[in-house]
Design an enzyme around this catalytic site. Structure first.
Site, PDB file in Angstrom:
ATOM      1  N   ARG A  78      43.168  53.907  56.769  1.00 50.98           N
ATOM      2  CA  ARG A  78      42.398  53.289  55.685  1.00 50.98           C
ATOM      3  C   ARG A  78      41.714  54.339  54.802  1.00 50.98           C
ATOM      4  O   ARG A  78      41.417  54.097  53.637  1.00 50.98           O
ATOM      5  CB  ARG A  78      41.366  52.318  56.265  1.00 50.98           C
ATOM      6  CG  ARG A  78      40.819  51.399  55.208  1.00 50.98           C
ATOM      7  CD  ARG A  78      39.776  50.374  55.644  1.00 50.98           C
ATOM      8  NE  ARG A  78      39.727  50.042  57.034  1.00 50.98           N
ATOM      9  CZ  ARG A  78      38.801  50.506  57.878  1.00 50.98           C
ATOM     10  NH1 ARG A  78      37.872  51.354  57.478  1.00 50.98           N
ATOM     11  NH2 ARG A  78      38.816  50.136  59.143  1.00 50.98           N
ATOM     12  N   TYR A 132      37.542  42.619  29.344  1.00 52.32           N
ATOM     13  CA  TYR A 132      38.678  41.986  30.016  1.00 52.32           C
ATOM     14  C   TYR A 132      38.182  40.715  30.715  1.00 52.32           C
ATOM     15  O   TYR A 132      37.181  40.744  31.438  1.00 52.32           O
ATOM     16  CB  TYR A 132      39.220  43.003  31.018  1.00 52.32           C
ATOM     17  CG  TYR A 132      40.466  42.614  31.760  1.00 52.32           C
ATOM     18  CD1 TYR A 132      41.652  42.392  31.078  1.00 52.32           C
ATOM     19  CD2 TYR A 132      40.456  42.499  33.142  1.00 52.32           C
ATOM     20  CE1 TYR A 132      42.809  42.056  31.773  1.00 52.32           C
ATOM     21  CE2 TYR A 132      41.606  42.170  33.845  1.00 52.32           C
ATOM     22  CZ  TYR A 132      42.781  41.944  33.148  1.00 52.32           C
ATOM     23  OH  TYR A 132      43.911  41.619  33.834  1.00 52.32           O
ATOM     24  N   ASP A 204      35.481  50.728  31.144  1.00 51.90           N
ATOM     25  CA  ASP A 204      36.883  50.422  31.415  1.00 51.90           C
ATOM     26  C   ASP A 204      37.675  51.203  30.369  1.00 51.90           C
ATOM     27  O   ASP A 204      37.717  50.852  29.194  1.00 51.90           O
ATOM     28  CB  ASP A 204      37.103  48.911  31.298  1.00 51.90           C
ATOM     29  CG  ASP A 204      38.546  48.500  31.582  1.00 51.90           C
ATOM     30  OD1 ASP A 204      39.456  49.338  31.398  1.00 51.90           O
ATOM     31  OD2 ASP A 204      38.759  47.336  31.969  1.00 51.90           O
ATOM     32  N   LYS A 229      48.491  50.037  34.367  1.00 49.54           N
ATOM     33  CA  LYS A 229      48.972  50.161  32.991  1.00 49.54           C
ATOM     34  C   LYS A 229      49.611  51.543  32.785  1.00 49.54           C
ATOM     35  O   LYS A 229      50.687  51.779  33.272  1.00 49.54           O
ATOM     36  CB  LYS A 229      47.813  49.892  32.024  1.00 49.54           C
ATOM     37  CG  LYS A 229      47.004  48.630  32.376  1.00 49.54           C
ATOM     38  CD  LYS A 229      47.798  47.347  32.221  1.00 49.54           C
ATOM     39  CE  LYS A 229      47.165  46.124  32.874  1.00 49.54           C
ATOM     40  NZ  LYS A 229      45.825  45.776  32.493  1.00 49.54           N
TER      41      LYS A 229
HETATM   42  C1  LIG Z   1      44.932  44.845  33.188  1.00 44.68           C
HETATM   43  C2  LIG Z   1      43.547  45.268  32.935  1.00 44.68           C
HETATM   44  C3  LIG Z   1      42.620  45.332  33.962  1.00 44.68           C
HETATM   45  C4  LIG Z   1      42.925  44.882  35.363  1.00 44.68           C
HETATM   46  O1  LIG Z   1      43.924  45.602  35.982  1.00 44.68           O
HETATM   47  P1  LIG Z   1      44.809  44.925  37.133  1.00 44.68           P
HETATM   48  O2  LIG Z   1      45.465  46.085  37.776  1.00 44.68           O
HETATM   49  O3  LIG Z   1      45.749  43.982  36.443  1.00 44.68           O
HETATM   50  O4  LIG Z   1      43.875  44.193  38.061  1.00 44.68           O
HETATM   51  C5  LIG Z   1      41.358  45.793  33.668  1.00 44.68           C
HETATM   52  N1  LIG Z   1      41.014  46.153  32.418  1.00 44.68           N
HETATM   53  C6  LIG Z   1      41.885  46.087  31.394  1.00 44.68           C
HETATM   54  C7  LIG Z   1      41.430  46.504  30.038  1.00 44.68           C
HETATM   55  C8  LIG Z   1      43.164  45.630  31.605  1.00 44.68           C
HETATM   56  O5  LIG Z   1      44.016  45.542  30.586  1.00 44.68           O
END
Ligand SMILES: *Cc1c(COP(=O)(O)O)cnc(C)c1O
Length: 413
Positions: A78, A132, A204, A229
Site C-alpha cells: 500500500r 469541476y 486544480d 488527462k
Molecule cells: C477530469 C477532471 C477531474 C477528475 O479527474 P478523474 O480522474 O476523472 O477523477 C478533476 N478536475 C478536472 C478539471 C477534470 O477535468
C-alpha cells in the site's frame, strides 16, 4: 526537525535545476536505486513494474526497523514500490518548490483527499464557482455535513476575494482555467491575499499541467492534477496526484496514507510512459487547438470562442501574463442556435468522440450546460455551449470535419 533516517528526500540525489522542461521529462524518476541491476553497473532506462503486497523481511528486527520509515522504502504494497515512487518523484521534480507528491486512483480522489488534509470541522472553504462539478458535489455532500462550510466565488474575483474572508476561512481552492467555461483566474492576486491572511491555497491544475503553469512557483501551496488527462495522455488510466510545498506535504502524505490511497503499479507505469512525451504532446495539442479555435472564430455559426489564448476568453490577459502555453481543451457557443442544432452538430462529427474526460491523443466533443452548477457567478449565456478537446490528429482533418458538421446541423433530417 526530521532526522536523516526519516528524511523524505534523498540528500545524495542531484536535482538538476538548469535544464529545460523536455530534458527534465526525459530524466525524472530514474534514480539509480529504481533502475539499477543488482551486481551490474548501469541499469534499465525506466523503472520496471514492481507488483507487491507483502514484503518479506529477513527477521523480526528488520520487520520492526522498516516501520520507522515507510516513505519510498519497501514496507508493504500500500505504501508503493519503485514504480509508484518514481512517478511521484517525477511529478515533484516537474514542480519547482515542491517537497513531494502523492498518487491517487482518480483525480476526484486527489481533490477530496487534499481538501480533507487541510480542512477541519468549523472551517470555511472558498471554492471557485467554475470548479469541476464533482469537486462541488464533494463540498456539498461530504464537507458540509461534517461542518465545513463552502462559499463559492466568481472565478474573475481577483484581489476582491479578500471581502469573502472571515475568521473561519481556512483555504482557497482555484481551478484555472475552469474546465467547462474556461475563465482564467488571477492566481498571483488570490495567492497574495491568502498569504496575508494565513490561508492555504489549492489549485486544480489539470488544464495547464506544471509545464504550462508551475503552480507552486506562483505561490500556490498545493497543486492537484487529474493525471487521467494529460499526464497519462492515452485515455486508458484513471489517476490523480497532489504535489505540495514542504509546509503542507507531511499532512497531504499522512492523510493519503490514512485513507489508504494509492495507485496500482501497472497504472503508474503507464502514467510514467505517458509523462515522457508530455512536452511534445502538449505542444501539438496547443498548435492544433489554436488552429481549430481560430477557424471557429471566423465561422458565422459561432458566437464566443472561449480559448484562454484568444481575446474572447474571460481572463485572457491573465493567461498571457502567467501561462507559458495553452493545452487542447476549450469551448465555444453556437450563435442564436437551439439545443437541437447542437445535438445535430455533435452527432454529425466523424473525427471527434462523444464522451467525458479529455487529455488523451484523440479529439472529443461534449455538450455542456453550466447553468445548474453555478451560484456565485451565474451562467447567463443563452446560446448552447460545446466543449472540444483537440487531439493529435491533423488539424486540417478536424477543421474539415467541423465544417461538414456545421452544414449537416443546419439541415434537419
Ligand atoms: C477530469 C477532471 C477531474 C477528475 O479527474 P478523474 O480522474 O476523472 O477523477 C478533476 N478536475 C478536472 C478539471 C477534470 O477535468
Amino acid at each position: 526537525m526530521t532526522n536523516r533516517q526519516d528524511d523524505y528526500r534523498q540528500d545524495d540525489y542531484d536535482r538538476p535545476t538548469d535544464i529545460g522542461a523536455d530534458t527534465r521529462l526525459a530524466q525524472v524518476g530514474r534514480r539509480p536505486e529504481w533502475t539499477g541491476i543488482a551486481g551490474q553497473p548501469g541499469g534499465i532506462v525506466s523503472p520496471a513494474v514492481w507488483r507487491a503486497s507483502t514484503i518479506l523481511y529477513e527477521d523480526v528486527a528488520h520487520l520492526r526497523a522498516a516501520r520507522s520509515n515507510q516513505h519510498e522504502r519497501w514496507f508493504y504494497g500500500r505504501k508503493g514500490t519503485p514504480t509508484s515512487w518514481s512517478l511521484a518523484d517525477a511529478l515533484t521534480e516537474l514542480e519547482p518548490g515542491a517537497a513531494g507528491t502523492m498518487l491517487y486512483p482518480s483525480g476526484v480522489a486527489a481533490i477530496s483527499c487534499a481538501l480533507m488534509a487541510v480542512l477541519k470541522p468549523g472551517d470555511t472553504l472558498l471554492m471557485v464557482d467554475s470548479a469541476y462539478d464533482p469537486t462541488r458535489t464533494f463540498c456539498e455532500k461530504v464537507l458540509r455535513p461534517m461542518g465545513i462550510n463552502t462559499v463559492y466565488y466568481d472565478p474573475l474575483i481577483g484581489h476582491d476575494i479578500e471581502t469573502l474572508i472571515d475568521a473561519r476561512t481556512r483555504a482557497i481552492f482555484l481551478e484555472s482555467p475552469g474546465s467547462l467555461t474556461m475563465e482564467v483566474q488571477d492566481v498571483p492576486a488570490i495567492v497574495a491575499v491568502a498569504k496575508a491572511h494565513g490561508l492555504v491555497t489549492l489549485i486544480d491544475n489539470t488544464w495547464a499541467t506544471p509545464l504550462f503553469f508551475p503552480a507552486l512557483s506562483h505561490g500556490v501551496d498545493i497543486s492537484i492534477l487529474a493525471c487521467t488527462k494529460y499526464i497519462v495522455g492515452h485515455s486508458d488510466v484513471m489517476m490523480g496526484s497532489v504535489t505540495a510545498t514542504e509546509q503542507h506535504w507531511p499532512q497531504i502524505r499522512s492523510m493519503a496514507w490514512m485513507f489508504g490511497q494509492m495507485s496500482s503499479p501497472d497504472d503508474c507505469w503507464l502514467a510514467m510512459r505517458g509523462l515522457r512525451t508530455l512536452g511534445v504532446r502538449l505542444r501539438q495539442h496547443q498548435e492544433n487547438a489554436l488552429a481549430v479555435a481560430r477557424w471557429l472564430k471566423g465561422r458565422p455559426e459561432v458566437g464566443e470562442v472561449r480559448h484562454p489564448a484568444l481575446p474572447d476568453c474571460p481572463g485572457h490577459a491573465l493567461w498571457q501574463r502567467d501561462f507559458s502555453g495553452a493545452s487542447g481543451l476549450f469551448s465555444f457557443t453556437l450563435k442564436g442556435a437551439e439545443d437541437e442544432t447542437r445535438t445535430r452538430f455533435i452527432d454529425a462529427l466523424r473525427h471527434f468522440g462523444i464522451g467525458y474526460s479529455w487529455g488523451g491523443f484523440e479529439s472529443l466533443a461534449l455538450p455542456v450546460d453550466p447553468h445548474a452548477i453555478r451560484t456565485a457567478a451565474p451562467w447567463r449565456g443563452r446560446d448552447p455551449l460545446i466543449r472540444l478537446h483537440i487531439g493529435l490528429e491533423d488539424a486540417t482533418d478536424l477543421i474539415a470535419d467541423l465544417e461538414q458538421a456545421f452544414t449537416a446541423s443546419q439541415s434537419p433530417l
